[in-house]
Design an enzyme around this catalytic site. Structure first.
Site, PDB file in Angstrom:
ATOM      1  CB  SER A   1      -4.238  -6.724   4.651  1.00 25.66           C
ATOM      2  OG  SER A   1      -3.950  -5.243   4.060  1.00 25.66           O
TER       3      SER A   1
ATOM      4  NE  ARG B   1      -3.047  -7.073  -4.445  1.00 22.57           N
ATOM      5  CZ  ARG B   1      -3.820  -7.092  -3.396  1.00 22.57           C
ATOM      6  NH1 ARG B   1      -3.227  -7.266  -2.412  1.00 22.57           N
ATOM      7  NH2 ARG B   1      -5.258  -6.820  -3.463  1.00 22.57           N
TER       8      ARG B   1
ATOM      9  CE  LYS C   1     -11.952  -7.238   1.566  1.00 24.91           C
ATOM     10  NZ  LYS C   1     -10.571  -6.518   1.219  1.00 24.91           N
TER      11      LYS C   1
ATOM     12  CG  HIS D   1      -1.936  -1.111   1.422  1.00 24.29           C
ATOM     13  ND1 HIS D   1      -1.857  -1.874   2.509  1.00 24.29           N
ATOM     14  CD2 HIS D   1      -2.841  -1.625   0.470  1.00 24.29           C
ATOM     15  CE1 HIS D   1      -3.057  -2.569   2.383  1.00 24.29           C
ATOM     16  NE2 HIS D   1      -3.547  -2.440   1.272  1.00 24.29           N
TER      17      HIS D   1
HETATM   18  P1  ADP Z   1      -9.659  -3.678  -0.398  1.00 29.09           P
HETATM   19  O1  ADP Z   1     -10.132  -4.207   0.853  1.00 29.09           O
HETATM   20  O2  ADP Z   1     -10.674  -2.570  -0.760  1.00 29.09           O
HETATM   21  O3  ADP Z   1      -9.156  -4.605  -1.572  1.00 29.09           O
HETATM   22  P2  ADP Z   1      -7.161  -3.155   0.339  1.00 29.09           P
HETATM   23  O4  ADP Z   1      -6.993  -2.198   1.752  1.00 29.09           O
HETATM   24  O5  ADP Z   1      -6.669  -4.744   0.498  1.00 29.09           O
HETATM   25  O6  ADP Z   1      -8.505  -2.751   0.058  1.00 29.09           O
HETATM   26  O7  ADP Z   1      -6.366  -2.550  -0.870  1.00 29.09           O
HETATM   27  C1  ADP Z   1      -6.589  -1.144  -1.046  1.00 29.09           C
HETATM   28  C2  ADP Z   1      -6.045  -1.007  -2.606  1.00 29.09           C
HETATM   29  O8  ADP Z   1      -4.662  -1.249  -2.639  1.00 29.09           O
HETATM   30  C3  ADP Z   1      -6.674  -1.845  -3.638  1.00 29.09           C
HETATM   31  O9  ADP Z   1      -6.560  -1.272  -4.908  1.00 29.09           O
HETATM   32  C4  ADP Z   1      -5.421  -3.369  -3.740  1.00 29.09           C
HETATM   33  O10 ADP Z   1      -5.668  -3.646  -4.974  1.00 29.09           O
HETATM   34  C5  ADP Z   1      -4.530  -2.297  -3.529  1.00 29.09           C
HETATM   35  N1  ADP Z   1      -3.307  -3.230  -2.985  1.00 29.09           N
HETATM   36  C6  ADP Z   1      -3.250  -3.917  -1.777  1.00 29.09           C
HETATM   37  N2  ADP Z   1      -2.122  -4.441  -1.764  1.00 29.09           N
HETATM   38  C7  ADP Z   1      -1.359  -3.942  -2.564  1.00 29.09           C
HETATM   39  C8  ADP Z   1       0.223  -4.543  -3.284  1.00 29.09           C
HETATM   40  N3  ADP Z   1       0.815  -5.402  -2.565  1.00 29.09           N
HETATM   41  N4  ADP Z   1       0.640  -3.849  -4.019  1.00 29.09           N
HETATM   42  C9  ADP Z   1      -0.111  -2.921  -5.070  1.00 29.09           C
HETATM   43  N5  ADP Z   1      -1.589  -2.588  -4.588  1.00 29.09           N
HETATM   44  C10 ADP Z   1      -1.965  -3.255  -3.339  1.00 29.09           C
END
Ligand code: ADP
Length: 157
Positions: free
Chosen positions: A127, A89, A42, A18
């Site tokens: 996460s 990703r 979630k 992130h």
């Molecule tokens: P959500 O629960 O909405 O998927 P996340 O907190 O998991 O939200 O992720 C927020 C954004 O960051 C999403 O667009 C996700 O694809 C992106 N993201 C999460 N992890 C990574 C990573 N390792 N590299 C690039 N983008 C990421």
């Protein structure tokens, strides 16, 4: 004109993946609002306050952290922002992100979604993976900020 975007997510917890997206978005935008979703289907592991504080503690310049609830397009409207940033990703992210972007566009044609490709170093990182690794005492050094690592260790001790 100041360029500003919203980067939404659950950030449960924030990972270096992130953070890489945040830093790279700031090369395109002057300011970024990291919007942390409050009520998540979630069932978040960390509270909304904890998730926001983890990001605030990073002390990133030109980054504002705000919790949000409800529709993202409404949040953007309230904040007077027209651009959302999302991270991609792998191909597996595409379906969901495509659906979300189209649904948001249908609700508000003035809001655009732009995608930033992950840094290959973090392409496998999520996460949930971090929580699984931490739960079973796997080494997550270098994948999350030090204070997040500490919080996870405390929660799982
Ligand atoms: P959500 O629960 O909405 O998927 P996340 O907190 O998991 O939200 O992720 C927020 C954004 O960051 C999403 O667009 C996700 O694809 C992106 N993201 C999460 N992890 C990574 C990573 N390792 N590299 C690039 N983008 C990421």
């Amino acid at each position: 004109m100041t360029k500003i975007a919203v980067y939404p997510g659950s950030f449960d917890p924030v990972t270096n993946g992130h953070i890489s997206i945040i830093k790279r978005a700031l090369r395109v935008f002057d300011h970024l609002i990291v919007a942390v979703s409050q009520s998540d289907p979630k069932k978040p592991f960390f509270t909304i306050e904890e998730r926001c504080d983890f990001i605030k503690s990073l002390d990133l310049k030109n980054v504002i952290v705000k919790p949000f609830d409800g529709l993202l397009v409404n949040f953007c409207k309230t904040e007077n922002v027209q651009v959302m940033v999302r991270g991609l990703r792998a191909v597996s992210d595409f379906d969901y992100e495509f659906q979300l972007a189209l649904a948001n566009r249908r609700m508000d044609r003035d809001i655009e979604t732009i995608f930033l490709m992950t840094d290959y170093k973090y392409s496998y990182l999520s996460s949930s993976l971090i929580k699984d690794m931490a739960k079973f005492k796997g080494n997550i050094e270098g994948l999350v900020p030090v204070h997040v690592n500490k919080a996870l260790q405390e929660r799982f001790s």
